[in-house]
Design a protein around this motif. Sequence first.
Motif, PDB file in Angstrom:
ATOM      1  N   ILE A 111      46.064  39.240  10.734  1.00  0.00           N
ATOM      2  CA  ILE A 111      45.847  40.632  10.343  1.00  0.00           C
ATOM      3  C   ILE A 111      44.399  41.048  10.580  1.00  0.00           C
ATOM      4  O   ILE A 111      44.134  42.123  11.115  1.00  0.00           O
ATOM      5  CB  ILE A 111      46.261  40.863   8.875  1.00  0.00           C
ATOM      6  N   LEU A 112      43.440  40.207  10.182  1.00  0.00           N
ATOM      7  CA  LEU A 112      42.031  40.559  10.353  1.00  0.00           C
ATOM      8  C   LEU A 112      41.628  40.611  11.825  1.00  0.00           C
ATOM      9  O   LEU A 112      40.620  41.218  12.170  1.00  0.00           O
ATOM     10  CB  LEU A 112      41.133  39.596   9.583  1.00  0.00           C
ATOM     11  N   GLY A 113      42.429  40.024  12.703  1.00  0.00           N
ATOM     12  CA  GLY A 113      42.196  40.099  14.132  1.00  0.00           C
ATOM     13  C   GLY A 113      42.688  41.391  14.759  1.00  0.00           C
ATOM     14  O   GLY A 113      42.447  41.660  15.932  1.00  0.00           O
ATOM     15  N   GLU A 114      43.383  42.211  13.968  1.00  0.00           N
ATOM     16  CA  GLU A 114      43.860  43.509  14.438  1.00  0.00           C
ATOM     17  C   GLU A 114      42.780  44.562  14.208  1.00  0.00           C
ATOM     18  O   GLU A 114      42.065  44.507  13.209  1.00  0.00           O
ATOM     19  CB  GLU A 114      45.121  43.926  13.677  1.00  0.00           C
ATOM     20  N   LYS A 115      42.691  45.528  15.090  1.00  0.00           N
ATOM     21  CA  LYS A 115      41.742  46.633  14.909  1.00  0.00           C
ATOM     22  C   LYS A 115      42.127  47.419  13.665  1.00  0.00           C
ATOM     23  O   LYS A 115      43.292  47.685  13.411  1.00  0.00           O
ATOM     24  CB  LYS A 115      41.738  47.565  16.117  1.00  0.00           C
ATOM     25  N   SER A 116      41.119  47.799  12.904  1.00  0.00           N
ATOM     26  CA  SER A 116      41.322  48.605  11.705  1.00  0.00           C
ATOM     27  C   SER A 116      40.319  49.747  11.726  1.00  0.00           C
ATOM     28  O   SER A 116      39.200  49.588  12.215  1.00  0.00           O
ATOM     29  CB  SER A 116      41.105  47.765  10.447  1.00  0.00           C
TER      30      SER A 116
ATOM     31  N   ASP B 126      34.105  32.657   8.623  1.00  0.00           N
ATOM     32  CA  ASP B 126      34.677  32.971   9.939  1.00  0.00           C
ATOM     33  C   ASP B 126      35.676  34.125   9.860  1.00  0.00           C
ATOM     34  O   ASP B 126      35.656  35.032  10.696  1.00  0.00           O
ATOM     35  CB  ASP B 126      35.349  31.743  10.550  1.00  0.00           C
ATOM     36  N   LEU B 127      36.545  34.103   8.865  1.00  0.00           N
ATOM     37  CA  LEU B 127      37.512  35.198   8.707  1.00  0.00           C
ATOM     38  C   LEU B 127      36.820  36.485   8.298  1.00  0.00           C
ATOM     39  O   LEU B 127      37.196  37.573   8.748  1.00  0.00           O
ATOM     40  CB  LEU B 127      38.593  34.823   7.694  1.00  0.00           C
ATOM     41  N   ALA B 128      35.803  36.394   7.465  1.00  0.00           N
ATOM     42  CA  ALA B 128      35.065  37.589   7.057  1.00  0.00           C
ATOM     43  C   ALA B 128      34.355  38.221   8.258  1.00  0.00           C
ATOM     44  O   ALA B 128      34.346  39.448   8.404  1.00  0.00           O
ATOM     45  CB  ALA B 128      34.071  37.249   5.952  1.00  0.00           C
ATOM     46  N   LYS B 129      33.785  37.394   9.132  1.00  0.00           N
ATOM     47  CA  LYS B 129      33.148  37.910  10.350  1.00  0.00           C
ATOM     48  C   LYS B 129      34.181  38.567  11.254  1.00  0.00           C
ATOM     49  O   LYS B 129      33.918  39.617  11.857  1.00  0.00           O
ATOM     50  CB  LYS B 129      32.429  36.791  11.094  1.00  0.00           C
ATOM     51  N   LEU B 130      35.356  37.963  11.359  1.00  0.00           N
ATOM     52  CA  LEU B 130      36.445  38.540  12.150  1.00  0.00           C
ATOM     53  C   LEU B 130      36.799  39.929  11.620  1.00  0.00           C
ATOM     54  O   LEU B 130      36.999  40.871  12.394  1.00  0.00           O
ATOM     55  CB  LEU B 130      37.665  37.610  12.100  1.00  0.00           C
TER      56      LEU B 130
ATOM     57  N   CYS C 252      34.842  42.004   9.990  1.00  0.00           N
ATOM     58  CA  CYS C 252      33.748  42.919  10.367  1.00  0.00           C
ATOM     59  C   CYS C 252      33.866  43.338  11.822  1.00  0.00           C
ATOM     60  O   CYS C 252      33.699  44.521  12.154  1.00  0.00           O
ATOM     61  CB  CYS C 252      32.389  42.263  10.131  1.00  0.00           C
ATOM     62  N   ASP C 253      34.157  42.391  12.695  1.00  0.00           N
ATOM     63  CA  ASP C 253      34.261  42.667  14.128  1.00  0.00           C
ATOM     64  C   ASP C 253      35.397  43.627  14.461  1.00  0.00           C
ATOM     65  O   ASP C 253      35.363  44.284  15.501  1.00  0.00           O
ATOM     66  CB  ASP C 253      34.460  41.370  14.914  1.00  0.00           C
ATOM     67  N   HIS C 254      36.395  43.699  13.593  1.00  0.00           N
ATOM     68  CA  HIS C 254      37.569  44.534  13.866  1.00  0.00           C
ATOM     69  C   HIS C 254      37.655  45.791  12.996  1.00  0.00           C
ATOM     70  O   HIS C 254      38.685  46.451  12.964  1.00  0.00           O
ATOM     71  CB  HIS C 254      38.841  43.701  13.757  1.00  0.00           C
ATOM     72  N   GLY C 255      36.579  46.112  12.285  1.00  0.00           N
ATOM     73  CA  GLY C 255      36.511  47.390  11.590  1.00  0.00           C
ATOM     74  C   GLY C 255      37.077  47.444  10.187  1.00  0.00           C
ATOM     75  O   GLY C 255      37.281  48.528   9.644  1.00  0.00           O
ATOM     76  N   TRP C 256      37.321  46.307   9.567  1.00  0.00           N
ATOM     77  CA  TRP C 256      37.813  46.301   8.193  1.00  0.00           C
ATOM     78  C   TRP C 256      36.664  46.625   7.238  1.00  0.00           C
ATOM     79  O   TRP C 256      35.542  46.176   7.424  1.00  0.00           O
ATOM     80  CB  TRP C 256      38.421  44.943   7.840  1.00  0.00           C
ATOM     81  N   GLU C 257      36.958  47.390   6.189  1.00  0.00           N
ATOM     82  CA  GLU C 257      35.956  47.737   5.171  1.00  0.00           C
ATOM     83  C   GLU C 257      35.887  46.706   4.060  1.00  0.00           C
ATOM     84  O   GLU C 257      34.833  46.492   3.479  1.00  0.00           O
ATOM     85  CB  GLU C 257      36.278  49.098   4.541  1.00  0.00           C
ATOM     86  N   GLY C 258      37.033  46.101   3.733  1.00  0.00           N
ATOM     87  CA  GLY C 258      37.033  45.168   2.619  1.00  0.00           C
ATOM     88  C   GLY C 258      38.247  44.276   2.578  1.00  0.00           C
ATOM     89  O   GLY C 258      39.250  44.521   3.259  1.00  0.00           O
ATOM     90  N   ILE C 259      38.119  43.231   1.759  1.00  0.00           N
ATOM     91  CA  ILE C 259      39.197  42.271   1.537  1.00  0.00           C
ATOM     92  C   ILE C 259      39.232  41.958   0.046  1.00  0.00           C
ATOM     93  O   ILE C 259      38.209  41.634  -0.557  1.00  0.00           O
ATOM     94  CB  ILE C 259      38.973  40.966   2.318  1.00  0.00           C
TER      95      ILE C 259
ATOM     96  N   LEU D 192      30.573  43.915   4.510  1.00  0.00           N
ATOM     97  CA  LEU D 192      31.983  43.883   4.148  1.00  0.00           C
ATOM     98  C   LEU D 192      32.109  43.793   2.638  1.00  0.00           C
ATOM     99  O   LEU D 192      31.345  43.068   2.003  1.00  0.00           O
ATOM    100  CB  LEU D 192      32.635  42.647   4.807  1.00  0.00           C
ATOM    101  N   GLY D 193      33.060  44.486   2.072  1.00  0.00           N
ATOM    102  CA  GLY D 193      33.352  44.328   0.661  1.00  0.00           C
ATOM    103  C   GLY D 193      34.345  43.195   0.479  1.00  0.00           C
ATOM    104  O   GLY D 193      35.364  43.153   1.174  1.00  0.00           O
ATOM    105  N   VAL D 194      34.060  42.261  -0.406  1.00  0.00           N
ATOM    106  CA  VAL D 194      34.960  41.146  -0.681  1.00  0.00           C
ATOM    107  C   VAL D 194      35.028  40.941  -2.181  1.00  0.00           C
ATOM    108  O   VAL D 194      34.008  40.814  -2.852  1.00  0.00           O
ATOM    109  CB  VAL D 194      34.494  39.834   0.001  1.00  0.00           C
TER     110      VAL D 194
END
Length: 161
Positions: free
Chosen positions: A53-58, A79-83, A85-92, A109-111
């Motif tokens: 999911i985090l590899g999908e554009k957001s 690594d997942l948090a960086k992924l 960020c790279d794909h436009g997610w605001e938070g997890i 990123l918000g976590v």
Amino acid sequence: MIFKTSDLCDQFAESKRLQIAEPLLRSFGGHTAFSGRITTLKVFEDPVKIREILGEKSEGGVLVVDGGGSHRCALLGADLAKLACDHGWEGIIVYGCIRDSVEIGRLPLGVRALHTHPLRSHKRGTGERDILITFAGVNFRTGHYLYADEDGIVVADDPLV
């Protein structure tokens, strides 16, 4: 987008549009305030679907992960948090544990998660996406909107700001 969850509560708490999360989750990301459209995922000690999911554009979305509240391993690391960020997610949001908290704290990123744990989780590829998940007294649904800041997390059916 500028907002305060306390202001959102003052304005919308009387309506049935707003759910307020119990204060169970700690802030770990570099952004303490974040918001976005929710995507849900239910997994147990398995990060494979999280990576997918985090590899999908957001366009500023928030991934909400029901990890069953497990304290036996971490579901999210740097690594997942960086992924994300790279794909436009605001938070997890993770109803479970994370690791690499210092690195995650440096990312834009918000976590939010229950705790940290140094052990990585198992990779089996199981999980369910876009289903109703419930924790912290909130029903999280894909397509709804989440707002988080230093005072808490609120969820609404529709955008509030």
